[in-house]
Design a protein around this motif. Structure first.
Motif, PDB file in Angstrom:
ATOM      1  N   LEU A 116       0.839  -1.196   0.000  1.00 40.17           N
ATOM      2  CA  LEU A 116       0.000   0.000   0.000  1.00 40.17           C
ATOM      3  C   LEU A 116       0.874   1.246   0.000  1.00 40.17           C
ATOM      4  CD1 LEU A 116      -1.852  -2.268   1.483  1.00 40.17           C
ATOM      5  CD2 LEU A 116      -3.179  -0.310   2.202  1.00 40.17           C
ATOM      6  N   TYR A 117       0.405   2.270  -0.695  1.00 43.37           N
ATOM      7  CA  TYR A 117       1.108   3.539  -0.713  1.00 43.37           C
ATOM      8  C   TYR A 117       0.086   4.648  -0.863  1.00 43.37           C
ATOM      9  CZ  TYR A 117       1.217   1.156  -5.232  1.00 43.37           C
ATOM     10  OH  TYR A 117       0.904   0.365  -6.312  1.00 43.37           O
ATOM     11  N   PRO A 118       0.427   5.867  -0.425  1.00 46.89           N
ATOM     12  CA  PRO A 118      -0.534   6.977  -0.527  1.00 46.89           C
ATOM     13  C   PRO A 118      -0.941   7.217  -1.972  1.00 46.89           C
ATOM     14  CG  PRO A 118       1.304   7.571   0.885  1.00 46.89           C
ATOM     15  CD  PRO A 118       1.673   6.271   0.230  1.00 46.89           C
ATOM     16  N   GLN A 119      -2.159   7.655  -2.161  1.00 48.29           N
ATOM     17  CA  GLN A 119      -2.656   7.903  -3.511  1.00 48.29           C
ATOM     18  C   GLN A 119      -1.796   8.940  -4.213  1.00 48.29           C
ATOM     19  OE1 GLN A 119      -6.767   8.975  -3.568  1.00 48.29           O
ATOM     20  NE2 GLN A 119      -7.483   6.906  -3.187  1.00 48.29           N
ATOM     21  N   GLN A 120      -1.299   8.557  -5.375  1.00 47.28           N
ATOM     22  CA  GLN A 120      -0.564   9.480  -6.221  1.00 47.28           C
ATOM     23  C   GLN A 120      -0.549   8.901  -7.620  1.00 47.28           C
ATOM     24  OE1 GLN A 120       3.557   9.732  -5.053  1.00 47.28           O
ATOM     25  NE2 GLN A 120       3.521   7.711  -4.147  1.00 47.28           N
ATOM     26  N   ARG A 121      -0.429   9.769  -8.602  1.00 48.73           N
ATOM     27  CA  ARG A 121      -0.540   9.311  -9.978  1.00 48.73           C
ATOM     28  C   ARG A 121       0.717   8.586 -10.443  1.00 48.73           C
ATOM     29  NH1 ARG A 121      -3.359  14.445 -13.070  1.00 48.73           N
ATOM     30  NH2 ARG A 121      -5.369  14.311 -12.042  1.00 48.73           N
ATOM     31  N   HIS A 122       1.858   8.950  -9.859  1.00 46.28           N
ATOM     32  CA  HIS A 122       3.098   8.388 -10.366  1.00 46.28           C
ATOM     33  C   HIS A 122       3.970   7.923  -9.210  1.00 46.28           C
ATOM     34  CE1 HIS A 122       6.494   7.748 -12.986  1.00 46.28           C
ATOM     35  NE2 HIS A 122       7.224   8.510 -12.200  1.00 46.28           N
ATOM     36  N   LEU A 123       4.314   6.653  -9.195  1.00 45.26           N
ATOM     37  CA  LEU A 123       5.175   6.121  -8.158  1.00 45.26           C
ATOM     38  C   LEU A 123       6.629   6.431  -8.481  1.00 45.26           C
ATOM     39  CD1 LEU A 123       3.823   2.567  -7.307  1.00 45.26           C
ATOM     40  CD2 LEU A 123       3.793   4.595  -5.876  1.00 45.26           C
ATOM     41  N   SER A 124       7.409   6.730  -7.445  1.00 51.21           N
ATOM     42  CA  SER A 124       8.833   6.947  -7.641  1.00 51.21           C
ATOM     43  C   SER A 124       9.488   5.621  -8.015  1.00 51.21           C
ATOM     44  CB  SER A 124       9.455   7.497  -6.363  1.00 51.21           C
ATOM     45  OG  SER A 124       9.352   6.534  -5.321  1.00 51.21           O
ATOM     46  N   PRO A 125      10.649   5.665  -8.694  1.00 48.24           N
ATOM     47  CA  PRO A 125      11.333   4.411  -9.074  1.00 48.24           C
ATOM     48  C   PRO A 125      11.630   3.525  -7.877  1.00 48.24           C
ATOM     49  CG  PRO A 125      12.305   6.286 -10.206  1.00 48.24           C
ATOM     50  CD  PRO A 125      11.327   6.853  -9.211  1.00 48.24           C
ATOM     51  N   LYS A 126      12.011   4.125  -6.732  1.00 51.94           N
ATOM     52  CA  LYS A 126      12.380   3.304  -5.582  1.00 51.94           C
ATOM     53  C   LYS A 126      11.200   2.491  -5.072  1.00 51.94           C
ATOM     54  CE  LYS A 126      11.795   7.314  -2.515  1.00 51.94           C
ATOM     55  NZ  LYS A 126      12.491   8.294  -1.667  1.00 51.94           N
ATOM     56  N   VAL A 127       9.994   3.089  -5.034  1.00 57.24           N
ATOM     57  CA  VAL A 127       8.818   2.364  -4.555  1.00 57.24           C
ATOM     58  C   VAL A 127       8.363   1.354  -5.595  1.00 57.24           C
ATOM     59  CG1 VAL A 127       6.419   2.563  -3.838  1.00 57.24           C
ATOM     60  CG2 VAL A 127       8.088   4.256  -3.060  1.00 57.24           C
ATOM     61  N   ARG A 128       8.260   1.791  -6.836  1.00 52.31           N
ATOM     62  CA  ARG A 128       7.767   0.900  -7.892  1.00 52.31           C
ATOM     63  C   ARG A 128       8.663  -0.320  -8.048  1.00 52.31           C
ATOM     64  NH1 ARG A 128       9.531   0.725 -12.772  1.00 52.31           N
ATOM     65  NH2 ARG A 128      10.397   2.823 -12.712  1.00 52.31           N
ATOM     66  N   GLN A 129       9.974  -0.124  -8.071  1.00 57.60           N
ATOM     67  CA  GLN A 129      10.885  -1.252  -8.272  1.00 57.60           C
ATOM     68  C   GLN A 129      10.941  -2.166  -7.056  1.00 57.60           C
ATOM     69  OE1 GLN A 129      14.696  -0.354 -10.143  1.00 57.60           O
ATOM     70  NE2 GLN A 129      13.856   1.507 -11.037  1.00 57.60           N
ATOM     71  N   LEU A 130      10.826  -1.604  -5.856  1.00 56.15           N
ATOM     72  CA  LEU A 130      10.801  -2.457  -4.663  1.00 56.15           C
ATOM     73  C   LEU A 130       9.530  -3.288  -4.623  1.00 56.15           C
ATOM     74  CD1 LEU A 130      11.911  -3.514  -2.043  1.00 56.15           C
ATOM     75  CD2 LEU A 130      11.016  -1.475  -0.881  1.00 56.15           C
ATOM     76  N   VAL A 131       8.398  -2.701  -4.962  1.00 55.64           N
ATOM     77  CA  VAL A 131       7.138  -3.456  -5.007  1.00 55.64           C
ATOM     78  C   VAL A 131       7.255  -4.608  -6.003  1.00 55.64           C
ATOM     79  CG1 VAL A 131       4.714  -3.344  -5.710  1.00 55.64           C
ATOM     80  CG2 VAL A 131       5.656  -1.585  -4.211  1.00 55.64           C
ATOM     81  N   ASP A 132       7.827  -4.363  -7.163  1.00 54.89           N
ATOM     82  CA  ASP A 132       8.022  -5.432  -8.154  1.00 54.89           C
ATOM     83  C   ASP A 132       8.926  -6.523  -7.596  1.00 54.89           C
ATOM     84  OD1 ASP A 132       6.430  -4.073  -9.934  1.00 54.89           O
ATOM     85  OD2 ASP A 132       8.097  -3.211 -11.073  1.00 54.89           O
TER      86      ASP A 132
END
Length: 292
Positions: free
Chosen positions: A266-282
């Motif tokens: 889960l992450y706060p609502q935002q249109r674009h995830l930063s690379p650090k969050v997006r890549q860690l989630v993956d």
């Protein structure tokens, strides 16, 4: 004229309230901005501005058009950032939280593995069984188990989560195996953080209160008590799978097994995830699938 021509000039004039200020923002001449707006109005066959010698004001059509144009600009910028971030190196501080037992066993090792590949990243992990407020506490990412409640958050499903009711063979030999939910009242139930267990019956989900002479708000402690034959327990798959496979625990009431829930990022609502969050989630999603 391209359907995109004049949109940036239109938004700039609407937000600045003047052609001169808009031209300065865009690095264009006032005459260029004026020509683009005129062409846009001609294409749309409607007036977008009321003009005076000092200021311009939006018409009703202009007000409606501005809202759509601003969304288009946001979407365009998001698309450009998303593509640009595909090869971006995760860096900076990432604050995250997870439940203690699940975090220690699964999440922290995967995060440590991820950090070894991305040395510019700094991670602050708070393991807590309290539900922290991501927005108020400035947390970038939370790993949550079960069902989601907070509609302010964006969720990505990382892995399934299945609940089991089970007991040691020795306990079942002494007290018998329950075959219906009504028989739970005849058994000693090892209670963890809740004395209500989740089940399904006749296609409906239900919660049933259980009773017993032992309680502890630690899943590992509940597991240890069950392995020693003190009673029935209800625990998620990651606690009991190994012991069900070895025969140290036996699953019961399978036909009433609670519907699968999940492990969520889960992450706060935002249109674009930063690379650090997006890549860690993956990375977490791939790692938990491998463990499963």
């Amino acid at each position: 004229m391209s359907s995109w021509d004049g949109l940036d000039e239109f938004v700039a004039v609407a937000e600045c309230g003047q052609f001169t200020a808009a031209a300065q923002r865009l690095g264009l001449s006032s005459s260029q901005v004026s020509r683009q707006i005129a062409r846009l109005e001609e294409t749309l066959q409607t007036r977008l501005f009321y003009r005076s010698t000092r200021r311009v004001a939006l018409t009703e059509a202009g007000q409606t058009f501005l809202q759509h144009c601003q969304r288009l600009q946001d979407a365009r910028e998001e698309a450009l950032r998303a593509v640009g971030d595909l090869g971006s190196e995760p860096k900076g501080l990432l604050r995250m939280t997870c439940a203690v037992a699940y975090g220690e066993r699964f999440i922290v090792p995967l995060v440590t593995q991820f950090m070894s590949r991305h040395p510019l990243l700094k991670v602050d992990i708070e393991l807590s069984n309290r539900t922290l407020d991501l927005v108020q506490d400035g947390i970038d990412l939370a790993i949550r188990l079960g069902r989601l409640q907070d509609s302010r958050l964006v969720a990505t499903r990382l892995a399934p989560r299945r609940m089991y009711v089970c007991a040691a063979p020795g306990y079942l030999q002494r007290y018998g195996r329950p075959h219906s939910l009504s028989e739970l009242s005849q058994h000693n139930c090892l209670i963890g953080s809740s004395d209500h267990w989740a089940f399904q019956q006749d296609g409906r989900e239900l919660s049933q209160r259980v009773h017993g002479n032992w309680r502890c708000n630690s899943g590992q402690a509940v597991l240890d008590a069950a392995l020693q034959g003190l009673g029935l327990c209800q625990l998620p798959d990651y606690y009991v799978q190994e012991h069900l496979g070895s025969g140290a625990l036996v699953s019961v009431l399978e036909k009433h097994q609670a519907p699968n829930t999940a492990v969520w990022a889960l992450y706060p609502q935002q249109r674009h995830l930063s690379p650090k969050v997006r890549q860690l989630v993956d990375h977490l999603k791939a790692g938990l699938a491998h463990l499963g």
